[in-house]
Write a protein that holds these residues in place. Sequence first.
Motif, PDB file in Angstrom:
ATOM      1  N   ARG A 175      17.056  -7.138  11.447  1.00  0.00           N
ATOM      2  CA  ARG A 175      17.099  -8.224  10.443  1.00  0.00           C
ATOM      3  C   ARG A 175      15.769  -9.162  10.307  1.00  0.00           C
ATOM      4  O   ARG A 175      15.252  -9.359  11.388  1.00  0.00           O
ATOM      5  CB  ARG A 175      18.217  -9.217  10.799  1.00  0.00           C
ATOM      6  CG  ARG A 175      19.523  -8.507  10.795  1.00  0.00           C
ATOM      7  CD  ARG A 175      19.793  -7.618   9.444  1.00  0.00           C
ATOM      8  NE  ARG A 175      19.981  -8.643   8.237  1.00  0.00           N
ATOM      9  CZ  ARG A 175      19.900  -8.044   6.979  1.00  0.00           C
ATOM     10  NH1 ARG A 175      19.690  -6.729   6.707  1.00  0.00           N
ATOM     11  NH2 ARG A 175      20.174  -8.887   6.016  1.00  0.00           N
ATOM     12  N   PRO A 176      15.152  -9.644   9.289  1.00  0.00           N
ATOM     13  CA  PRO A 176      16.027  -9.549   8.041  1.00  0.00           C
ATOM     14  C   PRO A 176      15.933  -8.258   7.496  1.00  0.00           C
ATOM     15  O   PRO A 176      16.627  -7.888   6.233  1.00  0.00           O
ATOM     16  CB  PRO A 176      15.210 -10.617   7.201  1.00  0.00           C
ATOM     17  CG  PRO A 176      13.969 -10.604   7.631  1.00  0.00           C
ATOM     18  CD  PRO A 176      14.112 -10.646   9.285  1.00  0.00           C
ATOM     19  N   ARG A 177      15.065  -7.486   7.920  1.00  0.00           N
ATOM     20  CA  ARG A 177      14.849  -5.931   7.409  1.00  0.00           C
ATOM     21  C   ARG A 177      13.926  -5.285   8.578  1.00  0.00           C
ATOM     22  O   ARG A 177      13.168  -5.837   9.361  1.00  0.00           O
ATOM     23  CB  ARG A 177      14.063  -6.025   5.915  1.00  0.00           C
ATOM     24  CG  ARG A 177      12.698  -6.763   6.068  1.00  0.00           C
ATOM     25  CD  ARG A 177      12.215  -6.467   4.795  1.00  0.00           C
ATOM     26  NE  ARG A 177      10.722  -7.176   4.618  1.00  0.00           N
ATOM     27  CZ  ARG A 177       9.773  -6.937   5.463  1.00  0.00           C
ATOM     28  NH1 ARG A 177       9.732  -6.083   6.368  1.00  0.00           N
ATOM     29  NH2 ARG A 177       8.392  -7.890   5.203  1.00  0.00           N
ATOM     30  N   PRO A 178      13.658  -3.981   8.355  1.00  0.00           N
ATOM     31  CA  PRO A 178      12.671  -3.377   9.054  1.00  0.00           C
ATOM     32  C   PRO A 178      11.284  -3.687   8.794  1.00  0.00           C
ATOM     33  O   PRO A 178      11.116  -4.077   7.776  1.00  0.00           O
ATOM     34  CB  PRO A 178      13.187  -1.819   8.761  1.00  0.00           C
ATOM     35  CG  PRO A 178      14.537  -1.657   8.156  1.00  0.00           C
ATOM     36  CD  PRO A 178      14.538  -3.055   7.646  1.00  0.00           C
ATOM     37  N   PRO A 179      10.437  -3.499   9.561  1.00  0.00           N
ATOM     38  CA  PRO A 179       8.991  -3.670   9.250  1.00  0.00           C
ATOM     39  C   PRO A 179       8.285  -2.691   8.214  1.00  0.00           C
ATOM     40  O   PRO A 179       8.958  -1.638   8.344  1.00  0.00           O
ATOM     41  CB  PRO A 179       8.393  -3.517  10.600  1.00  0.00           C
ATOM     42  CG  PRO A 179       9.430  -3.714  11.985  1.00  0.00           C
ATOM     43  CD  PRO A 179      10.688  -3.040  11.057  1.00  0.00           C
ATOM     44  N   ILE A 180       7.721  -3.454   7.425  1.00  0.00           N
ATOM     45  CA  ILE A 180       7.034  -2.411   6.351  1.00  0.00           C
ATOM     46  C   ILE A 180       5.801  -2.456   6.671  1.00  0.00           C
ATOM     47  O   ILE A 180       4.918  -3.916   6.585  1.00  0.00           O
ATOM     48  CB  ILE A 180       7.468  -3.170   4.752  1.00  0.00           C
ATOM     49  CG1 ILE A 180       8.796  -2.974   4.544  1.00  0.00           C
ATOM     50  CG2 ILE A 180       6.469  -2.463   3.925  1.00  0.00           C
ATOM     51  CD1 ILE A 180       9.394  -3.712   3.315  1.00  0.00           C
ATOM     52  N   LEU A 181       5.152  -1.433   6.759  1.00  0.00           N
ATOM     53  CA  LEU A 181       3.584  -1.073   6.789  1.00  0.00           C
ATOM     54  C   LEU A 181       3.152  -0.477   5.582  1.00  0.00           C
ATOM     55  O   LEU A 181       3.688   0.577   5.169  1.00  0.00           O
ATOM     56  CB  LEU A 181       3.315  -0.782   8.111  1.00  0.00           C
ATOM     57  CG  LEU A 181       3.628  -1.251   9.262  1.00  0.00           C
ATOM     58  CD1 LEU A 181       5.179  -0.812   9.985  1.00  0.00           C
ATOM     59  CD2 LEU A 181       2.691  -1.171  10.520  1.00  0.00           C
ATOM     60  N   LEU A 182       1.923  -0.904   5.201  1.00  0.00           N
ATOM     61  CA  LEU A 182       1.431  -0.088   3.867  1.00  0.00           C
ATOM     62  C   LEU A 182       0.060   0.637   4.362  1.00  0.00           C
ATOM     63  O   LEU A 182      -0.629  -0.049   5.208  1.00  0.00           O
ATOM     64  CB  LEU A 182       1.270  -0.961   2.918  1.00  0.00           C
ATOM     65  CG  LEU A 182       2.315  -1.716   2.455  1.00  0.00           C
ATOM     66  CD1 LEU A 182       2.180  -2.794   1.381  1.00  0.00           C
ATOM     67  CD2 LEU A 182       3.516  -0.906   1.904  1.00  0.00           C
ATOM     68  N   GLY A 183      -0.216   1.977   3.697  1.00  0.00           N
ATOM     69  CA  GLY A 183      -1.422   2.532   3.890  1.00  0.00           C
ATOM     70  C   GLY A 183      -2.199   2.372   2.927  1.00  0.00           C
ATOM     71  O   GLY A 183      -2.050   1.592   1.986  1.00  0.00           O
ATOM     72  N   GLY A 184      -3.282   3.051   2.823  1.00  0.00           N
ATOM     73  CA  GLY A 184      -4.407   3.015   1.799  1.00  0.00           C
ATOM     74  C   GLY A 184      -5.598   2.550   2.464  1.00  0.00           C
ATOM     75  O   GLY A 184      -6.007   1.903   3.543  1.00  0.00           O
ATOM     76  N   PHE A 185      -6.720   2.834   1.539  1.00  0.00           N
ATOM     77  CA  PHE A 185      -8.174   2.485   2.140  1.00  0.00           C
ATOM     78  C   PHE A 185      -8.821   1.909   0.957  1.00  0.00           C
ATOM     79  O   PHE A 185     -10.184   1.878   0.922  1.00  0.00           O
ATOM     80  CB  PHE A 185      -8.610   3.733   2.406  1.00  0.00           C
ATOM     81  CG  PHE A 185      -8.032   4.440   3.718  1.00  0.00           C
ATOM     82  CD1 PHE A 185      -8.155   3.718   4.894  1.00  0.00           C
ATOM     83  CD2 PHE A 185      -7.166   5.352   3.414  1.00  0.00           C
ATOM     84  CE1 PHE A 185      -7.505   4.576   5.985  1.00  0.00           C
ATOM     85  CE2 PHE A 185      -6.465   5.948   4.543  1.00  0.00           C
ATOM     86  CZ  PHE A 185      -6.324   5.343   5.868  1.00  0.00           C
ATOM     87  N   SER A 186      -8.237   1.431   0.094  1.00  0.00           N
ATOM     88  CA  SER A 186      -9.143   0.810  -1.353  1.00  0.00           C
ATOM     89  C   SER A 186      -8.784  -0.693  -1.036  1.00  0.00           C
ATOM     90  O   SER A 186      -8.011  -1.315  -0.375  1.00  0.00           O
ATOM     91  CB  SER A 186      -8.442   1.137  -2.541  1.00  0.00           C
ATOM     92  OG  SER A 186      -6.878   0.699  -2.631  1.00  0.00           O
ATOM     93  N   ALA A 187      -9.634  -1.557  -1.577  1.00  0.00           N
ATOM     94  CA  ALA A 187      -9.646  -2.989  -1.493  1.00  0.00           C
ATOM     95  C   ALA A 187      -8.268  -3.406  -2.140  1.00  0.00           C
ATOM     96  O   ALA A 187      -7.766  -4.401  -1.657  1.00  0.00           O
ATOM     97  CB  ALA A 187     -10.635  -3.639  -2.625  1.00  0.00           C
TER      98      ALA A 187
END
Length: 301
Positions: A175-187
């Motif tokens: 809670r409040p939610r699972p961690p969110i991680l984002l990928g990517g290599f652009s601005a």
Amino acid sequence: MRIGFSVPQFGPFADPHGSAALCRDLEALGCHSLWVADRLLSPRTPPVGYAGGRMPVRYGTHLDPLLALGMAASATGRVRLGSSTLNALWQPPLVLARALTTLDLISRGRLEVGLGLGWMREEYEATGVPWRGRGARLEETLDVLEAVWRSPTVAHAGPLWTIAESTVLPSPLQRPRPPILLGGFSAAALERVGRRADGWLGASMPLPYFRDLWSVAVEAAERAGRDPAGLRRVFRVNPEVTTARAAHEESHRRGTVRQICDHLRSMCGARGDEVLVDLQLTADSPCRFLDLAAEFMAELE
């Protein structure tokens, strides 16, 4: 520094029973996390955009990432379990939320939700998802995930999806939610990390390139009124391990175990930084996979 490894799921490691055994062994080594990757197909004609040139043959044989994560959850009891990265746009976000919630419950709250856009047009064509507008599609996907996970009563009306006011249960254990991680290599990707994610799924790379990218996330977090120090960073490396030292400029991806680890240490400056070592293109057998994992653990610790 936290140390993670890939869940074995590609090429010769695409065997659920063998993968489960390796996950247990990796947890016994003392690592912090295990991560799945997402590959749908491997075109016979080399696709445009693969960072290493021609795609490895092993990517043509693969286990489903969400089912592999469920297998890893059942085989382990302590390590965090994540996706690096799950291509977020190949299924409706409500369906994705249900699957990820189930994984968080199966793992007893150990899930790390790592999402990305992918890079291969052929996979988008095969799933019937438009290539254009990927960024906006991801933004609304995140909106739906937030709506589903933060309240048992869900309603959403957006350009792509409409969810009538509904009950969507169970909720994730975290809670409040699972961690969110984002990928990517652009601005644009790093701006999105700073603005609305819990962290970045990055990669081992030359330090000047890394610093320029990360500054985009820091500035975006500050503009959004968020503390950049709270953003996590997970640096993936697909190492080409050599017996002799490689050239210094190659050490972010190629060299002795110590060379590669020295570069990873130079990138990890924050307390919550994590290294993800993917050995599926390096090792040819479960024994070699585990031996290399032990070498990296000993060196990084």
